[in-house]
Design a protein around this motif. Structure first.
Motif, PDB file in Angstrom:
ATOM      1  N   PRO A 159       0.800  -1.190  -0.081  1.00 46.04           N
ATOM      2  CA  PRO A 159       0.075   0.020  -0.009  1.00 46.04           C
ATOM      3  C   PRO A 159       0.924   1.314   0.195  1.00 46.04           C
ATOM      4  CG  PRO A 159       0.337  -0.923   2.129  1.00 46.04           C
ATOM      5  CD  PRO A 159       0.858  -1.721   1.317  1.00 46.04           C
ATOM      6  N   SER A 160       0.281   2.333  -0.287  1.00 43.75           N
ATOM      7  CA  SER A 160       1.028   3.708  -0.212  1.00 43.75           C
ATOM      8  C   SER A 160       1.187   3.823   1.341  1.00 43.75           C
ATOM      9  CB  SER A 160       0.150   4.795  -0.722  1.00 43.75           C
ATOM     10  OG  SER A 160      -0.983   4.797  -0.060  1.00 43.75           O
ATOM     11  N   LEU A 161       2.433   4.343   1.762  1.00 45.00           N
ATOM     12  CA  LEU A 161       2.924   4.711   2.949  1.00 45.00           C
ATOM     13  C   LEU A 161       2.392   5.997   3.549  1.00 45.00           C
ATOM     14  CD1 LEU A 161       4.930   3.222   5.192  1.00 45.00           C
ATOM     15  CD2 LEU A 161       6.594   4.982   4.007  1.00 45.00           C
ATOM     16  N   PRO A 162       1.720   5.913   4.775  1.00 48.30           N
ATOM     17  CA  PRO A 162       1.429   7.053   5.314  1.00 48.30           C
ATOM     18  C   PRO A 162       2.789   7.705   5.851  1.00 48.30           C
ATOM     19  CG  PRO A 162       0.962   5.259   6.705  1.00 48.30           C
ATOM     20  CD  PRO A 162       1.439   4.612   5.376  1.00 48.30           C
ATOM     21  N   HIS A 163       2.733   8.958   6.236  1.00 46.96           N
ATOM     22  CA  HIS A 163       3.648   9.656   6.610  1.00 46.96           C
ATOM     23  C   HIS A 163       3.746   9.767   8.051  1.00 46.96           C
ATOM     24  CE1 HIS A 163       5.516  10.915   2.886  1.00 46.96           C
ATOM     25  NE2 HIS A 163       4.188  11.239   2.488  1.00 46.96           N
ATOM     26  N   SER A 209      11.015   3.705 -11.424  1.00 46.22           N
ATOM     27  CA  SER A 209      10.896   2.739 -12.750  1.00 46.22           C
ATOM     28  C   SER A 209       9.705   1.635 -12.696  1.00 46.22           C
ATOM     29  CB  SER A 209      12.156   2.506 -13.284  1.00 46.22           C
ATOM     30  OG  SER A 209      12.048   1.568 -14.469  1.00 46.22           O
ATOM     31  N   ALA A 210       9.819   0.896 -11.727  1.00 42.03           N
ATOM     32  CA  ALA A 210       9.105  -0.419 -11.491  1.00 42.03           C
ATOM     33  C   ALA A 210       7.710   0.057 -11.191  1.00 42.03           C
ATOM     34  CB  ALA A 210       9.616  -1.125 -10.330  1.00 42.03           C
ATOM     35  N   THR A 211       7.523   1.409 -10.546  1.00 39.37           N
ATOM     36  CA  THR A 211       6.042   1.742 -10.166  1.00 39.37           C
ATOM     37  C   THR A 211       5.469   2.100 -11.424  1.00 39.37           C
ATOM     38  OG1 THR A 211       6.751   2.322  -8.021  1.00 39.37           O
ATOM     39  CG2 THR A 211       4.803   3.307  -9.003  1.00 39.37           C
ATOM     40  N   ARG A 212       6.219   3.001 -12.409  1.00 36.16           N
ATOM     41  CA  ARG A 212       5.614   3.379 -13.599  1.00 36.16           C
ATOM     42  C   ARG A 212       5.340   2.257 -14.604  1.00 36.16           C
ATOM     43  NH1 ARG A 212      10.041   7.427 -13.060  1.00 36.16           N
ATOM     44  NH2 ARG A 212      11.287   5.879 -14.228  1.00 36.16           N
ATOM     45  N   ASP A 213       5.923   1.283 -14.553  1.00 33.43           N
ATOM     46  CA  ASP A 213       5.682   0.169 -15.256  1.00 33.43           C
ATOM     47  C   ASP A 213       4.518  -0.632 -14.758  1.00 33.43           C
ATOM     48  OD1 ASP A 213       8.187   0.704 -16.929  1.00 33.43           O
ATOM     49  OD2 ASP A 213       9.279  -0.864 -15.916  1.00 33.43           O
ATOM     50  N   PRO A 266      -3.005   1.335  -6.381  1.00 33.43           N
ATOM     51  CA  PRO A 266      -2.353   2.056  -7.629  1.00 33.43           C
ATOM     52  C   PRO A 266      -1.564   3.284  -7.373  1.00 33.43           C
ATOM     53  CG  PRO A 266      -4.699   1.448  -7.982  1.00 33.43           C
ATOM     54  CD  PRO A 266      -4.206   0.915  -6.386  1.00 33.43           C
ATOM     55  N   ALA A 267      -2.045   3.881  -6.024  1.00 31.50           N
ATOM     56  CA  ALA A 267      -1.193   4.927  -5.678  1.00 31.50           C
ATOM     57  C   ALA A 267       0.095   4.692  -5.070  1.00 31.50           C
ATOM     58  CB  ALA A 267      -2.048   5.879  -5.010  1.00 31.50           C
ATOM     59  N   GLY A 268       0.571   3.711  -4.728  1.00 31.37           N
ATOM     60  CA  GLY A 268       1.639   3.011  -4.033  1.00 31.37           C
ATOM     61  C   GLY A 268       2.871   2.823  -4.571  1.00 31.37           C
ATOM     62  N   VAL A 269       3.765   2.450  -3.912  1.00 32.08           N
ATOM     63  CA  VAL A 269       5.255   2.284  -4.641  1.00 32.08           C
ATOM     64  C   VAL A 269       5.354   0.490  -4.806  1.00 32.08           C
ATOM     65  CG1 VAL A 269       7.685   2.140  -4.048  1.00 32.08           C
ATOM     66  CG2 VAL A 269       6.308   3.961  -3.198  1.00 32.08           C
ATOM     67  N   TYR A 270       5.428   0.478  -6.072  1.00 26.70           N
ATOM     68  CA  TYR A 270       5.331  -0.939  -6.497  1.00 26.70           C
ATOM     69  C   TYR A 270       6.677  -1.477  -7.261  1.00 26.70           C
ATOM     70  CZ  TYR A 270       2.713  -5.191  -8.010  1.00 26.70           C
ATOM     71  OH  TYR A 270       2.207  -6.440  -8.347  1.00 26.70           O
ATOM     72  N   THR A 271       7.149  -2.398  -6.417  1.00 33.15           N
ATOM     73  CA  THR A 271       8.596  -3.052  -6.794  1.00 33.15           C
ATOM     74  C   THR A 271       8.601  -4.569  -7.236  1.00 33.15           C
ATOM     75  OG1 THR A 271       9.049  -3.461  -4.708  1.00 33.15           O
ATOM     76  CG2 THR A 271       9.907  -1.441  -5.322  1.00 33.15           C
TER      77      THR A 271
END
Length: 793
Positions: A13-17, A551-555, A581-586
């Motif tokens: 998931p996207s990471l809360p600050h 780069s992985a997130t854009r792909d 979809p809004a998170g960091v994806y590796t």
């Protein structure tokens, strides 16, 4: 990671600050419980001092009227003093904006006025049976004022200004004492002046009313829905609390209505006041813990801490109350109250039981479990029937014994309901040896009043020290133990690296770190599938990792959008699971669930996009991997399943999914997302890594948990769901408290085995015998394989 390794892969998931406002903190609840309890003790001393003074200022008839009237007001107001402020406190704890808070305050204030008028009328009807017109009017006005000022109580409780709340309640009791004595002794208003003080004492709440918060503007569109939800919770909490109030007061009201001699009635009323001390202690602890329980919901560690705090103080207090020597009673009370010596033991047991019932009811109210009213109704019948039968058999002593025979089973029924829903862990490990020893010593020295006073004083000091020094260590809960006691992985990095990862990702405050520490933290982050998040927290020191993650997130976003566009063009709906979809994806794949009837159509729709098609032999009928020329592949699923065993059907998932505007795909609703994360840990990985805990954290809310639990029960894995939920909740709470948590968190082997057996029985009962056999056959090999590999995916 390969298909054969993981089965169902996922995205983080996207990471809360920063930690969400819903995160509970044991320290806040426990400190608040100490303040509220200290205030309750002070209020109790003032109230009992007030009652003691009135026994000298009023004749026994007037005192009996005052005691019965006060009990009726408290019974009616106890609903207001919990239902309205607690609903407001819950709304403030869960609110996401000032507009929501202001709307909740206005709604509670209006409802307090309307319901106060109704309650005042009811009190007037009841009080008219045993009190004069002037006293009845004062009781009705006091009830109305208590309802109107409940908004202040809820605002202070919901914002966890518990010290201020404690000070105000003490001020109320002091004002009641002064006003009552003045009206009775100086003005000569007898029982009318004594009950008038009940209304005068709430004036401090008017001064502290949340005027500014009330003025906050609300958003018009969701107002009806929000008010409807608040109204539902008001009705539920009011019903539960009304049952608690009736159980707590039915015996003293019966004493006022039955043909009991004035001296016996006064003795019983005074005994009940002393015996109900545990009820007020339980109310203080409930007040402090309720906001935290409401934010997080079904948490055994929080409930266990509350239970232990109650037992630490309630059992010794009840023991002292039950063993008061006759000589001490003779010094404190006039001769007309001599029957108290025989009544106090029954009152103490009954009071302790009612306090336990009140605490158990609080746990139900915090998670919106209002069906417990049915169980309470059975207990109420016992609490009415048993005293009446006791009165017929043995007079006032029989009535007191009947009260015990009613309240103890009533409490046992509600506590038993909690045990069935939560497991034995919510009870903590009650330390009964010391209270039993104190009781035995007090009974032994009861014939010697001076020695009894010394022992009782020492017991009080010891109890106060234990209570004030209490720390909420979680109980031996089978659900929570894995997260608390899990051993670190053999390759776990050192404490500095773990601390950097926890602070940077969990609290959103990355501390300064050396390159060597970050290297070790990055190793741990990769094991927990959050390396992209860590790189974002240290963009300069982890620049290469950050560039690769972006780069992985854009792909991922490009491939997800293209795949869902193709599926939608062919009329195939798709739900993205375990992904943001809004998170960091590796990761090298993402998971889409499509209707089983359109699974082949979905593969055909992506045939021009994928260059390679792969299946895993254990899941060839439910999952296929389609790889494009570049970027992550698409996992197509015909259900949320593992190793060909469906757990959540695609139709049920699609029925409640909502579209995501950024990518065009559907996303599961919160209860479904919670079940998917926990089922993946339970049926597949046997662990919960940090990325999964971050995804679970905002979902651990009472309303989401309740919906997810109902669906898990229909899907045949409710016990497994609760066990995995307990592990996840305990880990989240420890991370919220800043504790060191070995990551990933390991689920215990028996939990997975029992979940597999439970789900297999469900499938067999639904006529899916072959699938059930597959579940049973694969569960043990999976658990053994995962255990030998250290639980790693």
């Amino acid at each position: 990671m390969t298909v054969s390794d993981t089965g169902l892969d996922h995205t983080a998931p996207s990471l809360p600050h920063r930690p969400p406002p819903s995160a509970p903190h044991h320290g806040t609840a426990e400190r608040g419980a100490r303040w509220i309890t200290a205030g309750a003790v002070a209020v109790g001393v003032l109230n009992y001092g007030y009652a003691l003074v009135l026994t000298r200022l009023l004749d026994v008839r007037a005192f009996s009227v005052f005691a019965a009237g006060q009990r009726v007001v408290l019974a009616a107001a106890s609903v207001a003093l919990v239902a309205l402020p607690w609903v407001l406190a819950q709304a403030l704890a869960r609110a996401g904006s000032e507009a929501e808070r202001g709307g909740a305050i206005r709604f509670t204030a209006a409802l307090g006025l309307v319901s106060g008028l109704v309650a005042a009328g009811v009190v007037a009807l009841i009080a008219g049976q045993f009190a004069g017109p002037a006293t009845t009017l004062m009781l009705a006005l006091a009830t109305l004022l208590m309802y109107v000022t409940t908004t202040t109580l809820g605002w202070l409780q919901g914002t966890e200004r518990l010290r201020t709340l404690a000070c105000i309640t003490v001020g109320e009791a002091a004002l009641k004492f002064a006003a009552g004595v003045l009206l009775v002794a100086v003005v000569g208003l007898s029982d009318t002046g004594a009950v008038a003080a009940l209304g005068i004492c709430v004036l401090p709440l008017v001064v502290c009313w949340p005027y500014r918060a009330h003025a906050a503007r609300t958003v018009r569109r969701p107002r009806t829905r929000v008010h409807r939800d608040l109204g539902r919770r008001v009705r539920g909490i009011a019903a539960v609390q009304a049952m608690v109030a009736l159980v707590a007061s039915v015996d003293v009201v019966l004493v006022a209505l039955l043909p009991v001699a004035d001296a016996d009635a006064a003795s019983y009323q005074a005994s009940a006041m002393l015996g109900r001390v545990p009820l007020f202690l339980a109310g203080a602890i409930s007040t402090a813990f309720f906001p935290a329980l409401s934010r997080r919901g079904d948490t055994n560690s929080l409930t266990a801490s509350a239970v232990r705090m109650y037992l630490v103080i309630a059992l010794p207090v009840s023991a002292v109350c039950a063993t008061v020597p006759s000589a001490v009673i003779g010094v404190l009370f006039p001769a007309e109250y001599a029957r108290m010596s025989a009544l106090l033991a029954f009152a103490a047991v009954s009071g302790c039981a009612v306090g336990a019932l009140n605490l158990a009811a609080t746990f139900s109210q915090a998670v919106d479990d209002f069906r417990c009213v049915r169980t309470q109704a059975v207990g109420l019948v016992l609490c009415v029937a048993a005293p009446l039968l006791g009165w017929q058999a043995g007079g006032i002593i029989g009535l007191a014994a009947g009260s015990v025979c009613g309240t103890v089973p009533a409490a046992a029924l509600l506590v038993g309901r909690q045990m069935r829903r939560r497991g034995i862990g919510f009870l903590a490990r009650p330390a009964l040896l010391e209270p039993l020893l104190i009781t035995a010593v007090l009974i032994a020295v009861r014939p010697a009043p001076l020695i009894w006073l010394a022992v009782a004083t020492l017991a009080g000091v010891r109890t106060a020290a234990r209570f004030l020094g209490h720390r909420g260590t979680p109980p031996a809960d089978p659900n929570a133990r894995p997260a608390k006691a899990a051993a670190p992985h053999p390759t776990a990095p050192d404490g500095d690296a773990a601390r950097v990862l926890r602070d940077a990702l969990w609290t959103g405050t990355p501390p300064p770190a050396t390159d060597d520490t970050l290297r070790r933290a990055l190793t741990l982050a990769r094991r927990n599938q959050v390396e992209g998040h860590l790189a974002r927290a240290y963009p300069e020191q982890l620049a290469d990792t950050l560039a690769a993650a972006e780069s992985a997130t854009r792909d991922f976003r490009d491939n997800l959008a293209e795949a869902t566009d193709r599926l939608r063009a062919h009329g195939v709906p798709a739900v993205l699971i375990k992904g943001d979809p809004a998170g960091v994806y590796t990761y090298d794949n993402f998971d889409l669930v499509v209707p089983a009837a359109q699974w082949q159509d979905a593969q055909q729709a992506l045939s021009g996009w994928a260059v390679r098609r792969e299946t895993y032999w254990l899941e060839r009928s439910t999952k296929v991997l389609l790889r494009p020329p570049r970027g992550p592949a698409a996992h197509l699923h015909s259900a949320v399943s593992w190793f060909g065993v469906p757990v959540i059907s695609a139709d049920r998932l699609l029925a409640q999914a909502a579209p995501d505007p950024s990518c065009g795909c559907l996303l599961p609703e919160e209860a479904a997302a919670l079940r998917i994360w926990l089922a993946h840990a339970l049926f597949q990985n046997l662990t919960l890594n940090l990325s999964e805990l971050l995804a679970l954290r905002p979902l651990l809310r009472p309303d989401v948990i309740a919906r997810a639990r109902r669906h898990a029960a229909r899907e045949g894995w409710q016990s497994g769901f609760l066990a995995a939920l307990g592990v996840a909740t305990a880990a989240v709470e420890r991370l919220d408290d800043g504790d060191a948590v070995p990551l990933p968190v390991t689920l215990p082997v028996p939990v997975s085995l029992r979940a597999g057996a439970e789900h297999a029985r469900h499938l067999a009962g639904r006529g899916a015998g072959r699938t059930a056999a597959r579940e049973a056959a694969l569960r043990l090999p999976l658990v053994v394989t995962k255990t030998l590999r250290g639980g790693r995916s």
